[in-house]
Write a protein that holds these residues in place. Structure first.
Motif, PDB file in Angstrom:
ATOM      1  N   GLN A 192       0.842  -1.209   0.000  1.00  0.00           N
ATOM      2  CA  GLN A 192       0.000   0.000   0.000  1.00  0.00           C
ATOM      3  C   GLN A 192       0.876   1.258   0.000  1.00  0.00           C
ATOM      4  N   LYS A 193       1.932   1.269   0.821  1.00  0.00           N
ATOM      5  CA  LYS A 193       2.828   2.431   0.883  1.00  0.00           C
ATOM      6  C   LYS A 193       3.483   2.679  -0.469  1.00  0.00           C
ATOM      7  N   GLN A 194       3.929   1.595  -1.122  1.00  0.00           N
ATOM      8  CA  GLN A 194       4.573   1.744  -2.429  1.00  0.00           C
ATOM      9  C   GLN A 194       3.612   2.323  -3.458  1.00  0.00           C
ATOM     10  N   LEU A 195       2.320   2.021  -3.321  1.00  0.00           N
ATOM     11  CA  LEU A 195       1.312   2.529  -4.254  1.00  0.00           C
ATOM     12  C   LEU A 195       0.769   3.886  -3.827  1.00  0.00           C
ATOM     13  N   GLY A 196       1.259   4.397  -2.678  1.00  0.00           N
ATOM     14  CA  GLY A 196       0.787   5.682  -2.184  1.00  0.00           C
ATOM     15  C   GLY A 196      -0.617   5.591  -1.591  1.00  0.00           C
ATOM     16  N   LYS A 197      -1.008   4.405  -1.178  1.00  0.00           N
ATOM     17  CA  LYS A 197      -2.342   4.185  -0.607  1.00  0.00           C
ATOM     18  C   LYS A 197      -2.229   4.013   0.905  1.00  0.00           C
ATOM     19  N   PRO A 198      -3.357   4.129   1.618  1.00  0.00           N
ATOM     20  CA  PRO A 198      -3.313   4.003   3.082  1.00  0.00           C
ATOM     21  C   PRO A 198      -3.000   2.575   3.543  1.00  0.00           C
ATOM     22  N   THR A 199      -2.305   2.489   4.699  1.00  0.00           N
ATOM     23  CA  THR A 199      -1.990   1.181   5.289  1.00  0.00           C
ATOM     24  C   THR A 199      -3.238   0.622   5.965  1.00  0.00           C
ATOM     25  N   SER A 200      -3.147  -0.612   6.441  1.00  0.00           N
ATOM     26  CA  SER A 200      -4.301  -1.248   7.082  1.00  0.00           C
ATOM     27  C   SER A 200      -4.751  -0.457   8.314  1.00  0.00           C
ATOM     28  N   ASP A 201      -3.815   0.086   9.102  1.00  0.00           N
ATOM     29  CA  ASP A 201      -4.185   0.883  10.280  1.00  0.00           C
ATOM     30  C   ASP A 201      -4.886   2.166   9.861  1.00  0.00           C
ATOM     31  N   GLU A 202      -4.393   2.816   8.806  1.00  0.00           N
ATOM     32  CA  GLU A 202      -5.026   4.050   8.313  1.00  0.00           C
ATOM     33  C   GLU A 202      -6.420   3.765   7.765  1.00  0.00           C
ATOM     34  N   LEU A 203      -6.565   2.611   7.090  1.00  0.00           N
ATOM     35  CA  LEU A 203      -7.882   2.218   6.574  1.00  0.00           C
ATOM     36  C   LEU A 203      -8.868   1.998   7.721  1.00  0.00           C
ATOM     37  N   LYS A 204      -8.393   1.381   8.820  1.00  0.00           N
ATOM     38  CA  LYS A 204      -9.250   1.151   9.990  1.00  0.00           C
ATOM     39  C   LYS A 204      -9.713   2.476  10.583  1.00  0.00           C
ATOM     40  N   LYS A 205      -8.785   3.454  10.696  1.00  0.00           N
ATOM     41  CA  LYS A 205      -9.135   4.778  11.237  1.00  0.00           C
ATOM     42  C   LYS A 205     -10.179   5.457  10.347  1.00  0.00           C
ATOM     43  N   GLN A 206      -9.973   5.376   9.015  1.00  0.00           N
ATOM     44  CA  GLN A 206     -10.924   5.996   8.083  1.00  0.00           C
ATOM     45  C   GLN A 206     -12.303   5.361   8.224  1.00  0.00           C
ATOM     46  N   GLU A 207     -12.353   4.048   8.354  1.00  0.00           N
ATOM     47  CA  GLU A 207     -13.630   3.341   8.488  1.00  0.00           C
ATOM     48  C   GLU A 207     -14.323   3.719   9.799  1.00  0.00           C
ATOM     49  N   ALA A 208     -13.551   3.812  10.889  1.00  0.00           N
ATOM     50  CA  ALA A 208     -14.124   4.207  12.177  1.00  0.00           C
ATOM     51  C   ALA A 208     -14.694   5.623  12.088  1.00  0.00           C
ATOM     52  N   LEU A 209     -13.979   6.515  11.416  1.00  0.00           N
ATOM     53  CA  LEU A 209     -14.456   7.881  11.251  1.00  0.00           C
ATOM     54  C   LEU A 209     -15.746   7.916  10.421  1.00  0.00           C
ATOM     55  N   ARG A 210     -15.795   7.142   9.329  1.00  0.00           N
ATOM     56  CA  ARG A 210     -17.005   7.082   8.487  1.00  0.00           C
ATOM     57  C   ARG A 210     -18.206   6.613   9.307  1.00  0.00           C
ATOM     58  N   LYS A 211     -17.988   5.574  10.132  1.00  0.00           N
ATOM     59  CA  LYS A 211     -19.076   5.052  10.962  1.00  0.00           C
ATOM     60  C   LYS A 211     -19.535   6.105  11.983  1.00  0.00           C
ATOM     61  N   PHE A 212     -18.563   6.805  12.569  1.00  0.00           N
ATOM     62  CA  PHE A 212     -18.899   7.849  13.551  1.00  0.00           C
ATOM     63  C   PHE A 212     -19.693   8.970  12.880  1.00  0.00           C
ATOM     64  N   GLN A 213     -19.249   9.384  11.672  1.00  0.00           N
ATOM     65  CA  GLN A 213     -19.958  10.442  10.943  1.00  0.00           C
ATOM     66  C   GLN A 213     -21.377  10.003  10.589  1.00  0.00           C
ATOM     67  N   ALA A 214     -21.519   8.745  10.160  1.00  0.00           N
ATOM     68  CA  ALA A 214     -22.840   8.231   9.807  1.00  0.00           C
ATOM     69  C   ALA A 214     -23.751   8.188  11.033  1.00  0.00           C
ATOM     70  N   ALA A 215     -23.195   7.867  12.202  1.00  0.00           N
ATOM     71  CA  ALA A 215     -23.980   7.785  13.426  1.00  0.00           C
ATOM     72  C   ALA A 215     -24.313   9.178  13.983  1.00  0.00           C
ATOM     73  N   HIS A 216     -23.532  10.201  13.568  1.00  0.00           N
ATOM     74  CA  HIS A 216     -23.733  11.564  14.088  1.00  0.00           C
ATOM     75  C   HIS A 216     -23.806  12.566  12.936  1.00  0.00           C
ATOM     76  N   PRO A 217     -24.879  12.522  12.133  1.00  0.00           N
ATOM     77  CA  PRO A 217     -24.988  13.449  10.993  1.00  0.00           C
ATOM     78  C   PRO A 217     -25.160  14.902  11.435  1.00  0.00           C
ATOM     79  N   GLU A 218     -25.518  15.130  12.706  1.00  0.00           N
ATOM     80  CA  GLU A 218     -25.717  16.498  13.182  1.00  0.00           C
ATOM     81  C   GLU A 218     -24.395  17.246  13.373  1.00  0.00           C
ATOM     82  N   LEU A 219     -23.267  16.513  13.413  1.00  0.00           N
ATOM     83  CA  LEU A 219     -21.956  17.155  13.612  1.00  0.00           C
ATOM     84  C   LEU A 219     -21.353  17.555  12.267  1.00  0.00           C
ATOM     85  N   ASP A 220     -20.635  18.694  12.275  1.00  0.00           N
ATOM     86  CA  ASP A 220     -20.001  19.208  11.062  1.00  0.00           C
ATOM     87  C   ASP A 220     -18.523  18.804  11.075  1.00  0.00           C
ATOM     88  N   PHE A 221     -18.106  17.958  10.097  1.00  0.00           N
ATOM     89  CA  PHE A 221     -16.702  17.503  10.013  1.00  0.00           C
ATOM     90  C   PHE A 221     -15.952  18.185   8.885  1.00  0.00           C
TER      91      PHE A 221
END
Length: 193
Positions: A158-187
């Motif tokens: 992933q690093k060689q391709l300039g893409k996120p690592t597995s840990d970064e992907l997990k953080k992004q997914e957690a953030l997406r879930k949090f945003q979906a659960a809290h649409p009233e917050l402005d990110f």
């Protein structure tokens, strides 16, 4: 570090290559002069001792002990005998007579993370720093180690391709879930690191 190591470090790459070549030739000649051949992997040592054709198991005297090995024909001087350079697991070490012409000995090392310099302490040594182990396959690894290696390989790719690592992907997914659960917050102005 010994002075031999210091001297080696001071050599140019060409001088090192020449020295390695001479040392390797000497090592090969010394090993070929032994009355047996041997090879090793980290967990084990395998030895082949030629015996006269037609030899039967009952004609042999083979002694395998925790720190000693002796192989020979009954009533004669042993073909090889002496102290092993390291301890073995006796219960997992065996010998067999192959085709009535060679004794094949399998020694299971007690320390499975150590290369042996020689089989018997009084025999010529090999340079264990020059050992190139065979590549192990992922399927040879236990589940936990295999998972770790696969994750490292994925992250590296992933690093060689300039893409996120597995840990970064997990953080992004957690953030997406949090945003979906809290649409009233402005990110819109949030900085993610």
């Amino acid at each position: 570090m010994s002075s031999a190591d210091d001297d080696y470090d001071k050599l140019s790459p060409e001088e090192r290559e020449a020295k390695d070549k001479v040392d390797r030739a000497r090592e090969i000649a010394e090993q070929a002069a032994l009355p047996y051949s041997w090879k090793q992997e980290l967990p084990e040592v395998d030895i082949v001792v030629p015996v006269p054709k037609g030899t039967r198991a009952r004609d042999l005297n083979v002694v395998i002990q925790k720190k000693k090995l002796s192989v020979g024909l009954k009533g004669q001087e042993p073909i090889m005998t002496g102290e092993l350079c390291h301890e073995i697991k006796m219960e997992d070490s065996t010998w067999t007579l192959e085709d009535q012409q060679s004794v094949e000995i399998h020694l299971e090392k007690l320390n499975k993370m150590q290369w042996w310099e020689n089989v018997l302490t009084h025999h010529p040594k090999i340079d264990t720093r020059k050992i190139q182990p065979e590549n192990s396959k992922l399927s040879d690894l236990d589940g936990e180690t295999r998972g770790m290696v696969e994750k490292m390989m994925f992250d590296n790719q992933q690093k060689q391709l300039g893409k996120p690592t597995s840990d970064e992907l997990k953080k992004q997914e957690a953030l997406r879930k949090f945003q979906a659960a809290h649409p009233e917050l402005d990110f819109s102005n949030a900085k993610i690191s």
